[in-house]
Scaffold this motif. Structure first.
Motif, PDB file in Angstrom:
ATOM      1  N   LEU A  41     -12.591  11.092  20.480  1.00 55.50           N
ATOM      2  CA  LEU A  41     -11.676  10.185  19.889  1.00 55.50           C
ATOM      3  C   LEU A  41     -10.555  10.128  20.953  1.00 55.50           C
ATOM      4  CD1 LEU A  41     -10.355   8.773  17.472  1.00 55.50           C
ATOM      5  CD2 LEU A  41      -9.522  10.937  16.991  1.00 55.50           C
ATOM      6  N   TYR A  42     -10.191   8.782  21.091  1.00 52.05           N
ATOM      7  CA  TYR A  42      -9.037   8.436  22.299  1.00 52.05           C
ATOM      8  C   TYR A  42      -7.944   7.587  21.943  1.00 52.05           C
ATOM      9  CZ  TYR A  42     -13.194  10.016  24.839  1.00 52.05           C
ATOM     10  OH  TYR A  42     -14.231  10.972  25.504  1.00 52.05           O
ATOM     11  N   ALA A  43      -6.766   7.871  22.306  1.00 48.53           N
ATOM     12  CA  ALA A  43      -5.507   7.016  22.025  1.00 48.53           C
ATOM     13  C   ALA A  43      -5.227   6.633  23.531  1.00 48.53           C
ATOM     14  CB  ALA A  43      -4.441   7.776  21.487  1.00 48.53           C
ATOM     15  N   GLY A  44      -5.673   5.179  23.770  1.00 49.70           N
ATOM     16  CA  GLY A  44      -5.715   4.869  25.094  1.00 49.70           C
ATOM     17  C   GLY A  44      -6.832   5.607  25.819  1.00 49.70           C
ATOM     18  N   GLU A  45      -6.352   6.408  27.038  1.00 47.20           N
ATOM     19  CA  GLU A  45      -7.231   6.978  27.786  1.00 47.20           C
ATOM     20  C   GLU A  45      -7.315   8.532  27.528  1.00 47.20           C
ATOM     21  OE1 GLU A  45      -9.460   5.617  30.125  1.00 47.20           O
ATOM     22  OE2 GLU A  45      -8.902   3.635  29.171  1.00 47.20           O
ATOM     23  N   ARG A  46      -6.295   8.894  26.583  1.00 48.37           N
ATOM     24  CA  ARG A  46      -6.105  10.228  26.323  1.00 48.37           C
ATOM     25  C   ARG A  46      -7.027  10.939  25.077  1.00 48.37           C
ATOM     26  NH1 ARG A  46      -1.703  13.292  23.191  1.00 48.37           N
ATOM     27  NH2 ARG A  46      -2.160  15.182  23.846  1.00 48.37           N
ATOM     28  N   GLN A  47      -7.767  11.691  25.399  1.00 46.52           N
ATOM     29  CA  GLN A  47      -8.898  12.634  24.555  1.00 46.52           C
ATOM     30  C   GLN A  47      -7.847  13.033  23.356  1.00 46.52           C
ATOM     31  OE1 GLN A  47     -12.193  14.632  25.368  1.00 46.52           O
ATOM     32  NE2 GLN A  47     -12.224  15.670  23.360  1.00 46.52           N
ATOM     33  N   VAL A  48      -7.822  12.785  22.096  1.00 43.03           N
ATOM     34  CA  VAL A  48      -7.149  13.372  21.063  1.00 43.03           C
ATOM     35  C   VAL A  48      -8.005  13.848  19.656  1.00 43.03           C
ATOM     36  CG1 VAL A  48      -5.071  11.835  21.311  1.00 43.03           C
ATOM     37  CG2 VAL A  48      -6.818  11.198  19.560  1.00 43.03           C
ATOM     38  N   GLY A  49      -9.438  13.636  19.994  1.00 41.72           N
ATOM     39  CA  GLY A  49     -10.218  14.252  19.042  1.00 41.72           C
ATOM     40  C   GLY A  49     -11.744  14.346  19.448  1.00 41.72           C
ATOM     41  N   PHE A  50     -12.428  15.059  18.705  1.00 42.94           N
ATOM     42  CA  PHE A  50     -13.858  15.326  19.195  1.00 42.94           C
ATOM     43  C   PHE A  50     -14.674  15.742  18.083  1.00 42.94           C
ATOM     44  CE2 PHE A  50     -16.961  18.574  20.598  1.00 42.94           C
ATOM     45  CZ  PHE A  50     -17.555  17.917  21.614  1.00 42.94           C
ATOM     46  N   ALA A  51     -16.151  15.306  18.187  1.00 41.03           N
ATOM     47  CA  ALA A  51     -17.185  15.770  17.276  1.00 41.03           C
ATOM     48  C   ALA A  51     -18.430  15.864  18.072  1.00 41.03           C
ATOM     49  CB  ALA A  51     -17.200  14.974  16.022  1.00 41.03           C
ATOM     50  N   ARG A  52     -19.333  16.898  17.501  1.00 43.90           N
ATOM     51  CA  ARG A  52     -20.336  17.254  18.265  1.00 43.90           C
ATOM     52  C   ARG A  52     -21.488  17.236  17.204  1.00 43.90           C
ATOM     53  NH1 ARG A  52     -23.397  21.563  20.525  1.00 43.90           N
ATOM     54  NH2 ARG A  52     -22.218  23.018  19.204  1.00 43.90           N
ATOM     55  N   VAL A  53     -22.638  16.390  17.525  1.00 40.35           N
ATOM     56  CA  VAL A  53     -23.892  16.341  16.681  1.00 40.35           C
ATOM     57  C   VAL A  53     -25.211  17.091  17.460  1.00 40.35           C
ATOM     58  CG1 VAL A  53     -25.421  15.040  15.157  1.00 40.35           C
ATOM     59  CG2 VAL A  53     -22.940  14.398  15.312  1.00 40.35           C
ATOM     60  N   VAL A  54     -25.685  17.913  17.124  1.00 35.98           N
ATOM     61  CA  VAL A  54     -26.996  18.585  17.504  1.00 35.98           C
ATOM     62  C   VAL A  54     -28.069  17.917  16.845  1.00 35.98           C
ATOM     63  CG1 VAL A  54     -28.278  20.596  18.083  1.00 35.98           C
ATOM     64  CG2 VAL A  54     -25.826  20.849  18.025  1.00 35.98           C
ATOM     65  N   THR A  55     -28.886  17.344  17.528  1.00 34.79           N
ATOM     66  CA  THR A  55     -30.018  16.491  16.876  1.00 34.79           C
ATOM     67  C   THR A  55     -31.076  16.346  17.622  1.00 34.79           C
ATOM     68  OG1 THR A  55     -30.373  14.508  15.582  1.00 34.79           O
ATOM     69  CG2 THR A  55     -29.093  14.247  17.646  1.00 34.79           C
ATOM     70  N   ASP A  56     -32.447  16.156  16.904  1.00 36.59           N
ATOM     71  CA  ASP A  56     -33.620  15.729  17.534  1.00 36.59           C
ATOM     72  C   ASP A  56     -33.680  14.204  17.419  1.00 36.59           C
ATOM     73  OD1 ASP A  56     -34.270  15.193  14.995  1.00 36.59           O
ATOM     74  OD2 ASP A  56     -35.823  16.711  14.635  1.00 36.59           O
ATOM     75  N   ARG A  57     -32.751  13.442  17.113  1.00 37.02           N
ATOM     76  CA  ARG A  57     -32.745  12.138  16.907  1.00 37.02           C
ATOM     77  C   ARG A  57     -33.931  11.427  15.979  1.00 37.02           C
ATOM     78  NH1 ARG A  57     -29.239   9.712  21.599  1.00 37.02           N
ATOM     79  NH2 ARG A  57     -28.334  11.615  22.286  1.00 37.02           N
ATOM     80  N   ALA A  58     -34.371  12.227  15.162  1.00 36.98           N
ATOM     81  CA  ALA A  58     -35.506  11.788  14.371  1.00 36.98           C
ATOM     82  C   ALA A  58     -35.281  12.350  12.825  1.00 36.98           C
ATOM     83  CB  ALA A  58     -36.944  12.086  14.982  1.00 36.98           C
ATOM     84  N   THR A  59     -35.232  13.763  12.634  1.00 41.20           N
ATOM     85  CA  THR A  59     -35.352  14.122  11.301  1.00 41.20           C
ATOM     86  C   THR A  59     -34.217  15.269  11.130  1.00 41.20           C
ATOM     87  OG1 THR A  59     -36.744  15.913  11.716  1.00 41.20           O
ATOM     88  CG2 THR A  59     -37.878  13.824  11.098  1.00 41.20           C
ATOM     89  N   PHE A  60     -33.443  15.566  12.260  1.00 42.80           N
ATOM     90  CA  PHE A  60     -32.373  16.680  11.977  1.00 42.80           C
ATOM     91  C   PHE A  60     -31.268  16.403  12.709  1.00 42.80           C
ATOM     92  CE2 PHE A  60     -30.437  20.522  13.965  1.00 42.80           C
ATOM     93  CZ  PHE A  60     -30.253  21.271  12.672  1.00 42.80           C
ATOM     94  N   ALA A  61     -30.202  16.561  12.218  1.00 44.86           N
ATOM     95  CA  ALA A  61     -28.695  16.399  12.713  1.00 44.86           C
ATOM     96  C   ALA A  61     -27.823  17.558  12.168  1.00 44.86           C
ATOM     97  CB  ALA A  61     -28.034  15.244  12.576  1.00 44.86           C
ATOM     98  N   TRP A  62     -27.002  18.160  13.053  1.00 40.73           N
ATOM     99  CA  TRP A  62     -26.044  19.052  12.432  1.00 40.73           C
ATOM    100  C   TRP A  62     -24.694  18.887  13.200  1.00 40.73           C
ATOM    101  CZ3 TRP A  62     -23.087  22.792  15.539  1.00 40.73           C
ATOM    102  CH2 TRP A  62     -22.390  23.561  14.900  1.00 40.73           C
ATOM    103  N   VAL A  63     -23.466  18.696  12.459  1.00 38.54           N
ATOM    104  CA  VAL A  63     -22.382  18.289  12.984  1.00 38.54           C
ATOM    105  C   VAL A  63     -21.579  19.371  12.894  1.00 38.54           C
ATOM    106  CG1 VAL A  63     -20.290  16.880  12.385  1.00 38.54           C
ATOM    107  CG2 VAL A  63     -22.480  16.077  11.467  1.00 38.54           C
ATOM    108  N   GLY A  64     -20.863  19.185  14.195  1.00 37.42           N
ATOM    109  CA  GLY A  64     -20.095  20.882  14.582  1.00 37.42           C
ATOM    110  C   GLY A  64     -18.891  20.501  15.428  1.00 37.42           C
ATOM    111  N   ASP A  65     -17.931  21.603  15.494  1.00 40.00           N
ATOM    112  CA  ASP A  65     -16.907  21.264  16.524  1.00 40.00           C
ATOM    113  C   ASP A  65     -16.010  19.960  16.360  1.00 40.00           C
ATOM    114  OD1 ASP A  65     -17.881  23.844  17.840  1.00 40.00           O
ATOM    115  OD2 ASP A  65     -19.233  22.896  19.118  1.00 40.00           O
ATOM    116  N   VAL A  66     -15.795  19.695  15.080  1.00 38.33           N
ATOM    117  CA  VAL A  66     -14.923  18.626  14.639  1.00 38.33           C
ATOM    118  C   VAL A  66     -13.413  18.886  14.918  1.00 38.33           C
ATOM    119  CG1 VAL A  66     -14.483  16.730  13.281  1.00 38.33           C
ATOM    120  CG2 VAL A  66     -16.572  17.818  13.410  1.00 38.33           C
ATOM    121  N   PHE A  67     -12.683  18.250  15.496  1.00 41.89           N
ATOM    122  CA  PHE A  67     -11.158  18.362  15.631  1.00 41.89           C
ATOM    123  C   PHE A  67     -10.562  17.069  15.821  1.00 41.89           C
ATOM    124  CE2 PHE A  67     -12.200  19.485  20.078  1.00 41.89           C
ATOM    125  CZ  PHE A  67     -11.278  18.768  20.544  1.00 41.89           C
ATOM    126  N   VAL A  68      -9.198  17.242  15.424  1.00 49.34           N
ATOM    127  CA  VAL A  68      -8.342  15.904  15.905  1.00 49.34           C
ATOM    128  C   VAL A  68      -7.074  16.826  16.360  1.00 49.34           C
ATOM    129  CG1 VAL A  68      -6.664  14.294  15.129  1.00 49.34           C
ATOM    130  CG2 VAL A  68      -8.958  14.471  14.126  1.00 49.34           C
TER     131      VAL A  68
END
Length: 135
Positions: free
Chosen positions: A83-110
Motif C-alpha cells: 500500500l503506497y502513498a505516492g512512492e512511500r510504502q505505508v501498508g502491506f498484506a501477504r497471501v500464501v497460496t497455491d493459486r488454485a484452492t488455498f489462500a492464507w492471508v497474513g502480515d497485514v498492517f497499515v
C-alpha cells in the motif's frame, strides 16, 4: 470526513472512499494494482520497501525479530500487496497460496500515521479482488 490535517507525507488525512469495491484497476506487466488517490495498492514486489516491512513485522507480536532476509524468502513464495502513498510504502498484506484452492492471508498492517482512513479495509478488498485469488 473533511481533512483537517496532513500526515507525515503531506497527504490529507481523510478516509478513502468505500463503495464495497477495490477501486480502479491499473495492473499491467503481470502485476495487479488499484488506485484511490492519493493511494495505490500494488503486487509489484520490486516496489516493496523491505526495511519498512521487516521493521514493522519485526516489532509485531506475531513476527517479533524477523529479519529482512526471512521477509525476502517469505515473499518469494507469496503474493505481496504493498500500500503506497505516492512512492512511500505505508501498508502491506501477504497471501500464501497455491493459486488454485488455498489462500492464507497474513502480515497485514497499515503504518500508524495512515490509520483511521479505511485503508486496511480497502487493502483487503484489493486482496480479495486479485485475479489469482478469485476462484
Amino acid at each position: 470526513m473533511t481533512a483537517t490535517a496532513n500526515d507525515d507525507t503531506g497527504s490529507p488525512t481523510s478516509r478513502v472512499p468505500d463503495d464495497g469495491e477495490p477501486g480502479d484497476w491499473i495492473g499491467d506487466d503481470g502485476t495487479a494494482a488499484w488506485r484511490r488517490e492519493p493511494y495505490v495498492v500494488s503486487t509489484d514486489q520490486a516496489r516493496l520497501d523491505i526495511p519498512v516491512t521487516a521493521g514493522f513485522l519485526g516489532a509485531s507480536y506475531w513476527a517479533a525479530g524477523i529479519t529482512e532476509s526471512v521477509v525476502r524468502r517469505a515473499l518469494d513464495h507469496s503474493i505481496a500487496f504493498g500500500l503506497y502513498a505516492g512512492e512511500r510504502q505505508v501498508g502491506f498484506a501477504r497471501v500464501v497460496t497455491d493459486r488454485a484452492t488455498f489462500a492464507w492471508v497474513g502480515d497485514v498492517f497499515v503504518l500508524e500515521s495512515h490509520r483511521g482512513r479505511g485503508l486496511g479495509l480497502w487493502l483487503m478488498r484489493c486482496v480479495l479482488a486479485h485475479p489469482d485469488l478469485r476462484e
